[in-house]
Design an enzyme around this catalytic site. Structure first.
Site, mmCIF file in Angstrom:
data_model
loop_
_atom_site.group_PDB
_atom_site.id
_atom_site.type_symbol
_atom_site.label_atom_id
_atom_site.label_comp_id
_atom_site.label_asym_id
_atom_site.label_seq_id
_atom_site.Cartn_x
_atom_site.Cartn_y
_atom_site.Cartn_z
ATOM 1 N NE ARG A 155 -57.551 -14.321 -32.015
ATOM 2 C CZ ARG A 155 -56.734 -15.086 -31.268
ATOM 3 N NH1 ARG A 155 -57.121 -15.719 -30.284
ATOM 4 N NH2 ARG A 155 -55.383 -15.146 -31.932
ATOM 5 N NE ARG A 164 -54.302 -11.881 -29.311
ATOM 6 C CZ ARG A 164 -53.112 -12.290 -29.552
ATOM 7 N NH1 ARG A 164 -52.970 -13.659 -28.932
ATOM 8 N NH2 ARG A 164 -52.158 -11.672 -30.157
ATOM 9 C CG ASP A 167 -55.036 -15.826 -27.179
ATOM 10 O OD1 ASP A 167 -55.494 -16.734 -27.818
ATOM 11 O OD2 ASP A 167 -53.730 -15.432 -26.729
ATOM 12 C CG ASP A 169 -52.919 -19.361 -25.444
ATOM 13 O OD1 ASP A 169 -53.214 -19.591 -26.426
ATOM 14 O OD2 ASP A 169 -52.203 -18.361 -25.295
#
Length: 225
Positions: A155, A164, A167, A169
């Site tokens: 990344r 990317r 990712d 989250d």
């Protein structure tokens, strides 16, 4: 010989035999003395021919006691996974496995994979998914671990919302409510994104209000795997 010693019949009495000296006592045979005769070449501890001495039946090996199982409190957390560079599907699947391999963390549910157009981002379509975990890491520790996985996957952040390779989250961490410069929980934009809500609703429908799903129906999200 005097005449007094001569027998009346004129014959001499036979001479008495002289007793023979007693033989010296021979050492008792080892077998008779209660011991075994040592074989030539020195005593042996086992049977002849060099074979090892027979022993009693072997005992079954006893298992070693295992150490105490590590017990620690865990919370349920949810992680959104996305990628739109390289082999995005493979990257998302690999991330699921990597999250489950984190210290004190176990993946308990995995959503299907979904394809979506970039939202507030650039580049090709994204492949998205959500996993549920039980983790003994606190929210900050878990975030650091997720960011480490992003870096290991290549990344880069050349500019905001850049394409990317991976990712990750953190959407929710138990009942934590956090608002710091590095972390906000629950995730502030999770209810605005169909690519988060649809996979989340698949594995944890109680976490996604119907009203929230209704607000994102205009966003195209296609289930692919």
């Amino acid at each position: 010989m005097s005449t007094a010693d001569q027998p009346k019949d004129g014959k001499r009495s036979p001479a008495k035999p002289t007793p023979k000296p007693r033989d010296k006592a021979k050492p008792a045979s080892p077998s008779r003395a209660g011991g075994a005769r040592p074989p030539p070449g020195g005593a042996r501890s086992g049977p002849p021919g060099g074979a090892p001495a027979r022993r009693g039946p072997a005992r079954a090996p006893t298992s070693r006691p295992r150490g105490p199982r590590e017990d620690y409190p865990t919370v349920q957390a949810f992680v959104a996974i996305g990628a739109n560079l390289g082999d995005a599907e493979a990257s998302v699947k690999a991330a699921m496995a990597a999250i489950g391999a984190l210290q004190r963390t176990t993946v308990t549910a995995r959503s299907s994979l979904y394809r979506s157009e970039p939202v507030d981002a650039e580049g090709p379509d994204f492949v998205n998914a959500v996993v549920a975990v039980r983790t003994g890491l606190d929210a900050e520790q878990f975030l650091v671990a997720l960011q480490r996985l992003e870096t290991q996957a290549g990344r880069e952040r050349p500019f905001p919302n850049a394409p990317r390779t991976l990712d990750l989250d953190l959407l929710m961490h138990g009942n934590s409510v956090v608002d710091t410069p590095t972390l906000t929980l629950p995730h502030p934009r999770m209810r605005e994104r169909a690519f988060v809500l649809k996979p989340l609703a698949e594995i944890a429908p109680d976490k996604v209000p119907r009203a929230a799903l209704a607000r994102v129906t205009g966003q195209v999200v296609k289930r692919i795997v």
